[in-house]
Design a protein around this motif. Structure first.
Motif, PDB file in Angstrom:
ATOM      1  N   THR A 207     -12.150   2.265  -2.517  1.00  0.00           N
ATOM      2  CA  THR A 207     -10.736   1.828  -2.228  1.00  0.00           C
ATOM      3  C   THR A 207     -10.370   0.658  -3.349  1.00  0.00           C
ATOM      4  O   THR A 207      -9.398   0.497  -4.438  1.00  0.00           O
ATOM      5  N   ARG A 208     -11.501  -0.098  -3.870  1.00  0.00           N
ATOM      6  CA  ARG A 208     -11.293  -1.058  -4.951  1.00  0.00           C
ATOM      7  C   ARG A 208     -11.112  -0.247  -6.228  1.00  0.00           C
ATOM      8  O   ARG A 208     -10.396  -0.839  -7.071  1.00  0.00           O
ATOM      9  N   VAL A 209     -11.622   0.748  -6.509  1.00  0.00           N
ATOM     10  CA  VAL A 209     -11.536   1.409  -7.843  1.00  0.00           C
ATOM     11  C   VAL A 209     -10.142   2.142  -7.735  1.00  0.00           C
ATOM     12  O   VAL A 209      -9.620   1.952  -8.764  1.00  0.00           O
ATOM     13  N   LEU A 210      -9.716   2.699  -6.608  1.00  0.00           N
ATOM     14  CA  LEU A 210      -8.496   3.183  -6.704  1.00  0.00           C
ATOM     15  C   LEU A 210      -7.080   2.298  -6.885  1.00  0.00           C
ATOM     16  O   LEU A 210      -6.347   2.392  -7.680  1.00  0.00           O
ATOM     17  N   VAL A 211      -7.580   1.190  -6.096  1.00  0.00           N
ATOM     18  CA  VAL A 211      -6.251   0.116  -6.351  1.00  0.00           C
ATOM     19  C   VAL A 211      -6.274  -0.439  -7.883  1.00  0.00           C
ATOM     20  O   VAL A 211      -5.465  -0.908  -8.415  1.00  0.00           O
TER      21      VAL A 211
END
Length: 136
Positions: free
Chosen positions: A96-100
């Motif tokens: 999620t951190r990578v996507l955001v």
């Protein structure tokens, strides 16, 4: 058997994939997430799990974007924390951190990072995190 369509004995014309008109099986979600993130597990920018993410209410991402981007864009019409996005999507926090982070770099979302002083997080931040966890 190579070219066998879902164990039916039918072969595609090329012998490699499903026959024309046959449904293609959904790929594994982990494989998909690996492909979407390019195998990265660390975001390009530091992103705390309590950081708040928002999108403009009028912005809708089209089909040219990955399904995960569209889901995050829809979820963040209401401000949500990175941890909340992760839980609602059922996606690991690192992914999620990578996507955001990628979406922020493309201008698709806005990330509101908490300002911390030397004393640590203030009561307002802790209250927002608790409220977010309660909503989960």
């Amino acid at each position: 058997m190579w070219g066998d369509v879902h164990g039916t004995g039918q072969r595609s014309p090329s012998g490699l994939g499903p026959a024309y008109g046959e449904p293609v099986e959904e790929e594994s979600s982990l494989v998909r997430l690996y492909a979407v993130t390019g195998g990265r597990t660390v975001p390009s920018a530091t992103l705390a799990m309590e950081a708040l993410v928002s999108t403009s209410a009028g912005v809708r991402l089209g089909l040219s974007y990955a399904r995960e981007y569209r889901l995050i864009g829809d979820l963040c019409r209401r401000i949500r924390s990175v941890a909340e996005i992760s839980a609602l999507l059922g996606v690991p926090l690192g992914v999620t951190r990578v996507l955001v982070s990628d979406m922020e770099a493309e201008g698709l979302v806005r990330v509101h990072r908490p300002r911390l002083d030397a004393a640590g997080p203030g009561p307002d931040l802790l209250e927002r995190v608790l409220n977010g966890l309660d909503r989960l």
